[in-house]
Scaffold this active site. Structure first.
Site, PDB file in Angstrom:
ATOM      1  N   ASP A 156       0.839  -1.199   0.000  1.00  0.00           N
ATOM      2  CA  ASP A 156       0.000   0.000   0.000  1.00  0.00           C
ATOM      3  C   ASP A 156       0.876   1.252   0.000  1.00  0.00           C
ATOM      4  OD1 ASP A 156      -1.747   2.062   0.414  1.00  0.00           O
ATOM      5  OD2 ASP A 156      -2.752   1.152   2.130  1.00  0.00           O
ATOM      6  N   THR A 186      -4.265   7.330 -10.205  1.00  0.00           N
ATOM      7  CA  THR A 186      -4.416   7.684 -11.624  1.00  0.00           C
ATOM      8  C   THR A 186      -5.774   8.325 -11.963  1.00  0.00           C
ATOM      9  OG1 THR A 186      -5.109   5.422 -12.074  1.00  0.00           O
ATOM     10  CG2 THR A 186      -2.794   5.943 -12.475  1.00  0.00           C
ATOM     11  N   TYR A 200       7.020   5.210 -13.258  1.00  0.00           N
ATOM     12  CA  TYR A 200       6.322   5.713 -14.450  1.00  0.00           C
ATOM     13  C   TYR A 200       5.758   7.097 -14.170  1.00  0.00           C
ATOM     14  CZ  TYR A 200       6.982   0.939 -15.691  1.00  0.00           C
ATOM     15  OH  TYR A 200       7.578  -0.254 -15.953  1.00  0.00           O
ATOM     16  N   TYR A 253      -3.088  15.942 -10.559  1.00  0.00           N
ATOM     17  CA  TYR A 253      -2.445  14.669 -10.898  1.00  0.00           C
ATOM     18  C   TYR A 253      -1.053  14.921 -11.474  1.00  0.00           C
ATOM     19  CZ  TYR A 253      -1.392  10.577 -13.818  1.00  0.00           C
ATOM     20  OH  TYR A 253      -0.761   9.512 -14.428  1.00  0.00           O
TER      21      TYR A 253
END
Ligand SMILES: NC(=O)c1ccc[n+]([C@@H]2O[C@H](COP(=O)([O-])OP(=O)(O)OC[C@H]3O[C@@H](n4cnc5c(N)ncnc54)[C@H](OP(=O)(O)O)[C@@H]3O)[C@@H](O)[C@H]2O)c1
Length: 303
Positions: free
Chosen positions: A44, A70, A107, A133
């Site tokens: 987590d 995301t 990423y 984001y």
């Protein structure tokens, strides 16, 4: 080689389970974590202490972080949670990687840019995210860089996978039920298959680990997307044309191109999501396929 993979059930994480498996011992976790021979392993990313304990227990050679917050629109109202997962957690992983001498693979996104202009972004172009984001992903990058660990940050765009929901599947679903659709035509990028991301990750990880003498110089940010560019409208039109060419008649008759302003969302999105992948291709002797190749594969597999 021992690899710790986080976020194993996301679009990219799922494909990484396949692509990384031949490289060595793979310990793959999702948010729930798991009990194993080493004790409880926490996956987590909002539990920063749990992450530290896990990395120390596993002592990996490579940490691959495919987990992320995301939900681009939701992030506007859940800034703290998005920041913890997209920024603080990668920062913690990077510090632990530095202590271990491990690689961190992470990423990021074209949303670190403001989407201006029409040229594909290079790794050295100025960043200026338009939404929460993008800002949290950028902070994650910066914390990784500050840690001075060995890292590979792959910035990508418009990710799709066979597994789960994606734009092409949603458009096909709508095209079977409606006669008219409107799709945004002023955001341009390249749809990137999670399978391509995972396969390139495996090639690059193998390459850096096999060249310990020069590997630190290979540490860096790399743009990773297929060749070519398209708008969401062009992408939807391509999916419909391919589906019809394969013999399925769709209900949709009109696909209208609309501007972003006609489809307001809580988070602003960049108009220019093009990524220049020249650095990745030259450093690792790779060649990116055209975006249509992966999308055609997905459509064939869906049939
Ligand atoms: N999707 C895109 O279009 C896109 C574009 C550019 C860059 N990227 C980047 O590419 C990477 C992979 O994205 P993706 O498309 O594979 O995303 P994804 O399918 O949404 O997967 C993200 C994974 O992270 C997990 N996750 C969320 N919160 C977590 C937490 N607190 N702890 C552990 N795991 C957690 C999710 O689990 P649950 O589902 O259980 O919450 C999910 O499995 C991310 O870094 C993303 O920022 C994605």
């Amino acid at each position: 080689m021992r690899i710790l993979l986080l976020g194993k059930n996301g679009q990219v994480g799922w494909e990484l389970q396949r692509a990384l498996a031949p490289l060595g011992e793979l310990i793959a976790l999702d948010k729930a974590g798991e009990e194993g021979p080493l004790g409880f392993l926490c996956g987590d990313l909002s539990d920063l202490d749990g992450l530290v304990r896990t990395v120390r227990l596993v002592a990996p050679d490579v940490i691959v972080n495919a987990a992320a917050y995301t939900a681009v629109d939701k992030a506007e109202s859940e800034q703290e949670q998005a920041r913890r997962i997209n920024a603080e957690a990668p920062g913690v992983l990077a510090r632990e990687a530095k202590t271990l001498g491990a690689w961190l693979v992470h990423y990021s996104t074209d949303y670190v840019f403001d989407g201006s202009g029409h040229l594909p972004w290079t790794e050295t172009d100025p960043v200026a995210p338009l939404n929460v984001y993008g800002a949290t992903k950028l902070e994650g990058e910066q914390l990784i860089l500050q840690s001075a660990c060995k890292y590979l940050i792959f910035r990508t765009s418009w990710v799709y996978a066979m597994r789960g929901v994606n734009f092409a599947k949603t458009m096909l679903h709508l095209a079977r039920e409606r006669t008219a659709l409107s799709v945004i035509n002023d955001q341009t990028g390249a749809p990137t298959g999670a399978d391509l991301l995972a396969d390139v990750t495996a090639h690059v990880v193998r390459s850096v680990v096999a060249r310990p003498g020069v590997s630190r110089e290979l540490s860096g940010i790399y743009h990773l997307a297929p060749k070519g560019e398209v708008t969401w409208w062009g992408y939807a039109s391509f999916v419909f044309a391919q589906t019809r060419a394969a013999g399925e008649s769709l209900m949709v008759e009109t696909v209208s191109p609309i501007p972003t302003t006609a489809y307001p969302t809580p988070a602003r999105r960049p108009h220019n999501s093009r990524l220049n992948t020249g650095k990745l291709e030259s450093v690792f002797a790779l060649r990116m396929p055209e975006w249509q190749d992966g999308v055609c594969r997905m459509l064939t597999e869906l049939r």
